[in-house]
Design an enzyme around this catalytic site. Structure first.
Site, short mmCIF file in Angstrom:
data_model
loop_
_atom_site.label_atom_id
_atom_site.label_comp_id
_atom_site.label_asym_id
_atom_site.label_seq_id
_atom_site.Cartn_x
_atom_site.Cartn_y
_atom_site.Cartn_z
N TYR A 124 0.86 -1.19 0.00
CA TYR A 124 0.00 0.00 0.00
C TYR A 124 0.89 1.24 0.00
O TYR A 124 1.72 1.41 0.89
CB TYR A 124 -0.92 0.04 1.22
N GLN A 186 -10.83 0.02 1.13
CA GLN A 186 -11.26 -0.84 0.03
C GLN A 186 -10.08 -1.52 -0.67
O GLN A 186 -10.18 -2.67 -1.12
CB GLN A 186 -12.09 -0.05 -0.98
N ASN A 209 -3.57 5.82 6.15
CA ASN A 209 -4.29 6.60 7.15
C ASN A 209 -5.01 5.68 8.14
O ASN A 209 -4.84 4.46 8.12
CB ASN A 209 -5.25 7.58 6.47
N SER A 232 2.65 9.21 11.18
CA SER A 232 4.10 9.25 11.28
C SER A 232 4.54 9.86 12.60
O SER A 232 3.92 10.80 13.12
CB SER A 232 4.67 10.07 10.12
N GLN A 254 9.05 14.73 9.28
CA GLN A 254 7.90 13.86 9.57
C GLN A 254 6.62 14.66 9.74
O GLN A 254 5.54 14.19 9.36
CB GLN A 254 8.17 13.02 10.83
N HIS A 257 4.27 15.09 6.74
CA HIS A 257 3.55 13.94 6.19
C HIS A 257 2.06 14.03 6.42
O HIS A 257 1.27 13.59 5.58
CB HIS A 257 4.06 12.64 6.83
N GLU A 321 8.16 5.72 15.87
CA GLU A 321 8.52 5.15 14.57
C GLU A 321 9.93 5.57 14.15
O GLU A 321 10.71 4.77 13.65
CB GLU A 321 7.51 5.62 13.52
N HIS A 322 10.24 6.84 14.34
CA HIS A 322 11.57 7.37 14.04
C HIS A 322 12.16 7.97 15.32
O HIS A 322 11.50 8.75 16.01
CB HIS A 322 11.51 8.47 12.97
#
Length: 336
Positions: A124, A186, A209, A232, A254, A257, A321-322
């Site tokens: 994705y 979807q 998202n 993020s 970040q 984003h 995450e970072h």
């Protein structure tokens, strides 16, 4: 950026969730609809939220030709940048590939682990606010190195039904087999259950998202997923040796984003935090995605800690995450 005390920041950690119940319910309805109606539902949702003029389900897939042409038509500088990134990503992941291991124990039993690649993987790639060729490269190249037979990519189209050329170019460069202009919950449902056009995959990877994340949670019993990632995140741990401009640049990288991105700095130096705040204002004024970054930074945090040890402890509790360490002898803190 909000000025928080350590205890205030810790209190916020208990309220972090990648999606709420309303989002989960909406994602569940979409996933079940796509599972039941296949391409018909995919086309309906794509027209409703992404590309209103998309003519038919046959138009959901982008043929290989446009991908090759996008790579061939890419400006020389952009192509060099993509090729350099691709080489570096491949070189990095080549060191991390799991390998077969076998040994014989003291009783003469032969033990070990055999590693075999998945047959088909779905990636994705977010769209809408920006183009993310980096996501294409960082997800598809490891799959190819691992020997995955088929790589399928989904990404939401723009209003006119197109997909950014640089995303298509990255897909061609990384060896993606098939690309579909579908997004949201979807797209996750289509990858998990398959439709008339989209083949079912063994594992789904890539950021998205809250609706994408909720859909991944719903299909995780059927297919493998990488993680239930939220927006993020970045946390910078810094001391008075840090360059405020570099700290601010890390945070903005970040924050741009997503308005819901989490960006914060932990430091034992109030003066450094003041300088970072001023530098953020300066850099934000020239940022191409200033409105998105500014919205994220309003929710961000600057936290003064007793010492670097407390900052590191807080960073470990957040587990972002970072994580970026702007410290004297930063490597000495890695074991903490």
């Amino acid at each position: 950026m909000r000025r928080l005390r350590p205890e205030q920041l810790l209190a916020e950690l208990d309220r972090r969730h990648p999606f709420d119940e309303e989002t989960l319910a909406a994602a569940r309805a979409i996933v079940e609809d796509v599972r039941r109606r296949g391409d018909e539902a995919l086309l309906e949702y794509t027209r409703r939220w992404d590309a209103p003029e998309l003519a038919a389900a046959e138009g959901l897939e982008i043929p290989a030709g446009p991908m090759r042409r996008a790579l061939e038509a890419l400006p020389a500088g952009q192509r060099r940048a993509l090729e350099t990134a691709a080489r570096r990503i491949a070189a990095y992941h080549a060191h991390l590939l799991p390998r077969d291991v076998q040994w014989t124990d003291e009783a003469g039993n032969r033990l070990g682990q055999l590693v075999r690649p998945l047959d088909r993987v779905g990636i994705y790639v977010p769209g809408g606010r920006a183009a993310y060729p980096s996501t294409v490269l960082m997800a598809a190249i490891p799959a190819r190195l691992a020997g995955v037979r088929e790589v399928v990519l989904v990404t939401p189209p723009r209003r006119d039904g197109s997909v950014p050329e640089i995303v298509l170019a990255a897909a061609a460069l990384a060896g993606v087999d098939r690309v579909f202009r579908i997004g949201g919950a979807q797209a996750i449902a289509a990858l998990a259950y398959g439709t008339e056009s989209v083949p079912p995959v063994d594992k789904i990877v890539g950021p998205g998202n809250a609706f994408v994340t909720a859909a991944k949670a719903l299909v995780a019993a059927r297919v493998g997923i990488d993680a239930l990632a939220g927006p993020s995140e970045i946390v910078v741990v810094a001391d008075d040796s840090a360059d405020p401009a570099w700290v601010a640049a890390d945070l903005l990288a970040q924050a741009e984003h997503d308005p819901l991105a989490v960006a914060g700095c932990l430091s034992d130096s109030p003066a450094l935090l003041d300088a970072v705040a001023a530098e953020l204002d300066r850099q934000l004024a020239a940022a191409p995605r200033a409105a998105i970054a500014a919205a994220a930074l309003e929710r961000g945090f600057l936290v003064t800690t007793r010492d670097v040890a407390e900052a590191v402890e807080l960073a470990n509790r957040i587990a972002p995450e970072h994580l970026s360490l702007h410290l004297r002898d930063a490597e000495s803190w890695l074991a903490r």
